[in-house]
Enzyme design. Sequence first.
Site, mmCIF file in Angstrom:
data_model
loop_
_atom_site.group_PDB
_atom_site.id
_atom_site.type_symbol
_atom_site.label_atom_id
_atom_site.label_comp_id
_atom_site.label_asym_id
_atom_site.label_seq_id
_atom_site.Cartn_x
_atom_site.Cartn_y
_atom_site.Cartn_z
ATOM 1 N N SER A 78 0.859 -1.181 0.000
ATOM 2 C CA SER A 78 0.000 0.000 0.000
ATOM 3 C C SER A 78 0.897 1.233 0.000
ATOM 4 C CB SER A 78 -0.912 -0.004 1.227
ATOM 5 O OG SER A 78 -0.134 -0.097 2.412
ATOM 6 N N GLU A 107 1.333 10.521 -11.169
ATOM 7 C CA GLU A 107 0.316 9.761 -11.893
ATOM 8 C C GLU A 107 -1.021 9.875 -11.173
ATOM 9 O OE1 GLU A 107 1.736 5.712 -12.825
ATOM 10 O OE2 GLU A 107 3.694 6.388 -12.115
ATOM 11 N N LYS A 109 -4.354 8.852 -9.342
ATOM 12 C CA LYS A 109 -4.747 7.748 -8.463
ATOM 13 C C LYS A 109 -6.169 7.338 -8.840
ATOM 14 C CE LYS A 109 -4.717 6.333 -3.620
ATOM 15 N NZ LYS A 109 -6.058 5.711 -3.642
#
Length: 652
Positions: A78, A107, A109
Amino acid sequence: MKTRISELVSVLNQYAKEYYQLDQPSVSDAEYDTLYRELVELETAHPELILPDSPTHRVGGKMLDGFEKYSHVYPLFSLQDAFSREELEAFDQRVRKEFPQATYICELKIDGLSISLTYEAGNLVVGATRGDGSVGENITENLKRVADVPLTLPEAVDITVRGECYMPKASFDRVNKQRQEAGEAEFVNPRNAAAGTLRQLDTGVVAQRGLATFLYQEASPSEATSQSQVLEKLDALGFVTNHEYCLAESIDDTWDFIEKIAERRDDLPYEIDGVVIKVNDLAIQEELGFTVKAPRWAVAYKFPAEEKEAEILSVDWTVGRTGVVTPTANLSPVQLAGTTVSRATLHNVDYIAEKDIRIGDTVIVYKAGDIIPAVLKVVDKYRKEQEIMPIPSHCPSCQSDLQHYEDEVALRCINPICPSQLMSKLEHFASRDAMNIAGLGSSIVEKLFGAGLVHDVADIYKLTVDDLLTLEGFKEKSANKLYQAIQTSKSNSAECLLFGLGIRHVGSKASKILVEKFGDLETLAFADQEAIASLEGLGQVIAKSLTTFFASEGAQQLLAELKEAKVNLTYLGQVVDENAALSGMTVVLTGKLERMKRNEAKAKLEALGANVAGSVSKKTNLVVAGTDAGSKLTKAQELGIEIKDEAWLESL
């Protein structure tokens, strides 16, 4: 015939790519359907000629019996969350302290479900959910029904990739309209819809719902030197990647990107809940490494949560397994992030005092981490004559005096036989991530405790079928089923038991590290605090908590009772001899292996004690190079790292 089938598969896959991935169809639906029907007829007449990448694999349905567990070869970690610019700056400072030259890639999510896809010789062999990061569920048949998941790759490579499976907004609206017309309950949001769809036992339903994917990580060892190169490689292999990313030289650049994306968020055709910032250089990623839970080279910035006003009607106080007493507000119902919210956490007594929260107040409610409803603050303009909230002085479960220590923000019940604490500990012990005793949920625990049949976790293993039959609602079949689940749990590996004991600060990841190192709980119970603290990813807080727990008479008695009940106390995973040939070495695999699959080579190296890394750095001790080795081999040569070939690995 074989040639025509091959032609049809090739052209239909190209048309599908134009439609689903590029959004630029070059033929009409009618033309596509005509060719598709021709392929179906030919495959029906000649099933022996069906190709692995035929588009007919994606439609039609079959009923699955269920989903098997799948152990990930490459664990899925995670990410650490950040909710402010200050937290991003703190992340940047930690990175630049060691690597001042580091740059980032930002990037989107995607708000979907994490998936892993494994290909052998270019063919999709396993599609799995993330699960707990180590073990997920094998949902290959369902992922084959997702239109943009490649069934075969243009190169006969062995590769494992990671990404997100999601439901586009358009698909979500269409599916909910269909459900509304059919009188079925609508999905509350696209993420729930995607999750529910991927767990369908009818694969035909998956094919109809219009899921999509974005892939972003090469989990297996990569020849790339940067995350941006990874995305380029995934593109070249036919995966869908998200082109909404940016390369950033600084946190200022990343913040500019975040603000621009936040402005466009509602206009995107899919849901996002933040931006992921990663160190772009894979060698620096390797050097930074991981904590027990997350990589040190990445952080997930979460957008501010949606907020709504609600009135506090009353407050409930509950006791958890560690004795912490938590206040929960009962609210006038509000719609928040796609769900109806009528309860929200107030965190602790210090939070209530700091925010001056009172019953009858109108407050701002939000979902912390987009998951847990919480009270943010009071709307002062609605404040009337509400009285200061009464704080309990006695435990709501056992009526013992509550403690409020100076160094803690919460009230705490310190009664070791508090019923609520004991029941919560039993529930935790039986939970999926711990001993995984199917059927032993909160309601059954409450019945067992109320009947005086269990008081601690060792009592679970003293239960008989006759004991269970005395409980309301139990018949012969259900009693035997729970009894067998309890007996089965005795053979779990020791990390499940250690996590199940609920020792403060000791999570599932730390539990595995500990039992892997010490071998069994009896040895761990007498381990030195410094020896525990020195283990990678742990530290003094976990070490002190463990040694304090095991030093208690109660813990020693508990271990003795569990051992007497024949509960396994030993680590059942692969234990590497400290004198193994590659013990403690960091090894990188690169190039194409002729006689071994990459997974086999990785497994062999790990069995010999090596830590198999994905990129070459100063910490690398050895590189095993196959044919066509690229930049990793070059870098290893530049750093003077020892290089071996496949024959050497086979000879070990």
